[in-house]
Write an enzyme that holds these catalytic residues in place. Structure first.
Site, PDB file in Angstrom:
ATOM      1  N   GLU A 147      93.520 -53.631  38.854  1.00  0.00           N
ATOM      2  CA  GLU A 147      93.698 -54.881  38.081  1.00  0.00           C
ATOM      3  C   GLU A 147      93.853 -56.264  38.022  1.00  0.00           C
ATOM      4  OE1 GLU A 147      98.422 -54.346  40.276  1.00  0.00           O
ATOM      5  OE2 GLU A 147      98.312 -52.225  39.632  1.00  0.00           O
TER       6      GLU A 147
ATOM      7  N   GLU B 284      98.685 -46.080  39.596  1.00  0.00           N
ATOM      8  CA  GLU B 284      99.140 -46.107  40.280  1.00  0.00           C
ATOM      9  C   GLU B 284     100.817 -46.190  39.584  1.00  0.00           C
ATOM     10  OE1 GLU B 284      98.976 -50.207  42.067  1.00  0.00           O
ATOM     11  OE2 GLU B 284      96.794 -50.205  42.509  1.00  0.00           O
TER      12      GLU B 284
HETATM   13  C1  FCB Z   1     100.069 -52.817  42.751  1.00  0.00           C
HETATM   14  C2  FCB Z   1      98.922 -53.583  43.429  1.00  0.00           C
HETATM   15  C3  FCB Z   1      99.276 -52.003  44.747  1.00  0.00           C
HETATM   16  C4  FCB Z   1     100.772 -52.235  45.345  1.00  0.00           C
HETATM   17  C5  FCB Z   1     101.973 -52.545  43.813  1.00  0.00           C
HETATM   18  C6  FCB Z   1     102.774 -52.186  43.759  1.00  0.00           C
HETATM   19  O1  FCB Z   1     100.000 -54.299  41.470  1.00  0.00           O
HETATM   20  O2  FCB Z   1      97.478 -52.997  42.817  1.00  0.00           O
HETATM   21  O3  FCB Z   1      97.680 -52.711  45.574  1.00  0.00           O
HETATM   22  O4  FCB Z   1     100.240 -53.953  45.171  1.00  0.00           O
HETATM   23  O5  FCB Z   1     101.057 -53.322  42.924  1.00  0.00           O
END
Ligand code: FCB
Length: 476
Positions: free
Chosen positions: A170, A376
């Protein structure tokens, strides 16, 4: 009359994983030669995190990794995505590696492999060595060169046993929350610096990907994890469509443009002209960033709803990324952010699985032929053990069922999605929110650090074992 139940099944090779990151789980921040990262400094600065909480101990994974891997095996995980703490491996951010730091990751990887769990390494999940921040941080070009050196060190040490590599997690958050709105480390609030940071993160990705390839077997896969936004206009009015395009450039095009296509969107230059002249983009940079990739990682939580700014509408800063009077969207002061309607998680993020389907289909078009992973996806809820010590989280099961079903629909619609990494394996340090937001499939009691798989973990384990989604009521 009950509806006929069609089980949602996945291709046999689909990877069922879970994800974490170093600063959020490891603790042991002063052990074996590790030095502070920007998140150590930031979390120790009064007022920066909820309750002044830090990752000093986190969930002590550094000492408990063996048990944690055994727990992953019990949960039937096929893959585990984790990140390397740069300042554990290269304490000053430059020069030779500290073997004790690398040894921890060697042991972790060997433990995973012994349990038949595929490791997926993220090189950078936001914890820049503090020394590199002191030397200018991501707005400084040299940080990208340092990252390439670090990538080479880790690639040479672990490339023989780890096949899946992710350069950055990210970069949008690193650049715009770290240097723009300041809600993340290092907490700077300088719009021009945030765009410089974005460019140097892009460069770090390109140089890092090349460095990894120079030391690793060709079979290994190199990817990046983007939190590309699913940007939706509030209406089809031209002004709202223009606002959505503006945010799409600042959230997505600024990274996937150079990484996937070798160019920044022209409209990004126009929109940010009052903030920066982009003169730090040097000849050859775009070619260096535009490296062939083996896969693309997509992180998704909730869509982004925007319109042209209207001072009569409340919630102009409701962009879901924490409170700050500084915007993480340089050059977009005339864009308003709105809360998407619908049920929300504990983060205040609206639950919208169609956004994940849209995101996957968008990158199926944007990067034809490139395998995709959801690196994620998950939800925070206010989980609590019942009197018997069990943790029931039916909302998380529903969230996972909805989003995995969206992934399955995307596969049916022609997307090449190879795997899914639930965020997160276990409750952990949720950045500026400290420990108050629980994203884990496994509950952590912060007084004892005991781990208890929630009902969602059992539900997910069944999905991983069978390759099909159990009904949402199965594991309650
Ligand atoms: C993302 C991050 C991770 C966590 C999630 C909820 O943006 O990569 O580390 O904080 O959100």
């Amino acid at each position: 009359m009950s509806e006929p139940v069609t089980p949602v099944t996945f291709p046999p090779a689909f990877l069922w994983g879970a994800a974490t990151s170093a600063y959020q789980i490891e603790g042991a921040v002063r052990e074996d030669g590790r030095t502070p990262s920007i998140w150590d400094t930031f979390s120790h600065t009064p007022g920066k995190t909820a309750g002044g909480e830090t990752g000093d101990v986190a969930v002590d994974h550094y000492h408990r990794y063996r048990d944690d891997v055994a727990m992953m095996a019990d949960l039937g995980l096929g893959a585990y995505r984790f990140s390397i703490s740069w300042s554990r491996v290269q304490p000053t951010g430059r020069g030779p590696a500290v073997q004790r730091g690398l040894d921890f990751y060697r042991r972790l990887v060997d433990e995973l492999l012994a349990h038949d769990i595929k490791p997926a390494i993220t090189l950078y999940h936001w914890d820049l060595p503090q020394e590199l921040e002191d030397a200018g941080g991501w707005p400084a070009r040299d940080t990208a060169l340092r990252f390439a050196e670090y990538a080479q060190i880790v690639g040479a040490a672990l490339g023989d046993r780890v096949e899946q590599w992710i350069t950055l997690n990210e970069p949008w958050c690193s650049a715009f929350l770290g240097y723009g709105s300041g809600v993340h480390a290092p907490g700077r609030t300088d719009a021009e610096a945030s765009l410089r940071a974005a460019h140097h993160l892009n460069l770090a990705h390109g140089l890092g990907a090349k460095a990894l390839r120079s030391v690793m077997p060709a079979r290994n896969s190199v990817a990046v994890s983007l939190n590309s936004s699913v940007v939706r206009p509030l209406s089809q009015e031209p002004a709202d469509l223009a606002a959505a395009r503006r945010i799409d450039d600042l959230a997505n095009g600024v990274f996937h443009g150079p990484m996937l296509h070798g160019a920044y969107p022209e409209t990004l230059f126009t929109a940010t002209a009052p903030v920066t002249d982009w003169s730090y983009v040097q000849d050859g940079d775009l070619a260096a960033i535009h490296q062939p990739l083996d896969a693309l990682g997509l992180n998704y939580y909730t869509p982004t709803l925007v319109s042209a700014a209207d001072s009569s509408v409340e919630g102009n800063r409701a962009d879901g990324h924490g409170a700050s009077s500084y915007s993480p969207w340089p050059g977009a002061d005339d864009v308003a952010f709105h809360q998407t309607p619908g049920e929300r998680t504990e983060m205040g993020w609206t639950i919208d699985p169609t956004g994940l389907h849209d995101l996957i289909m968008r990158y199926t078009r944007e990067a034809p032929g490139l395998p995709l992973y959801v690196t994620e996806n998950g939800a925070a809820y206010d989980d609590k053990p019942d009197p018997d010590g069990r943790v029931h989280d039916p909302e998380r099961i529903a969230y996972l069922h909805g989003h995995l079903s969206a992934v399955r629909r995307a596969i049916t619609d022609g997307a090449d999605v190879r795997g899914y990494f639930l965020w997160s394996l276990m409750d952990n340090f949720e950045w500026a929110y400290g420990y108050e937001k629980r994203f884990g499939a496994v509950y952590v009691d912060y007084a004892t650090l005991a781990r208890t798989p929630k009902s969602s973990a059992h539900w997910y384990a069944q999905a991983a074992r069978t390759g099909a989604l159990p009904p949402v009521t199965a594991a309650e």
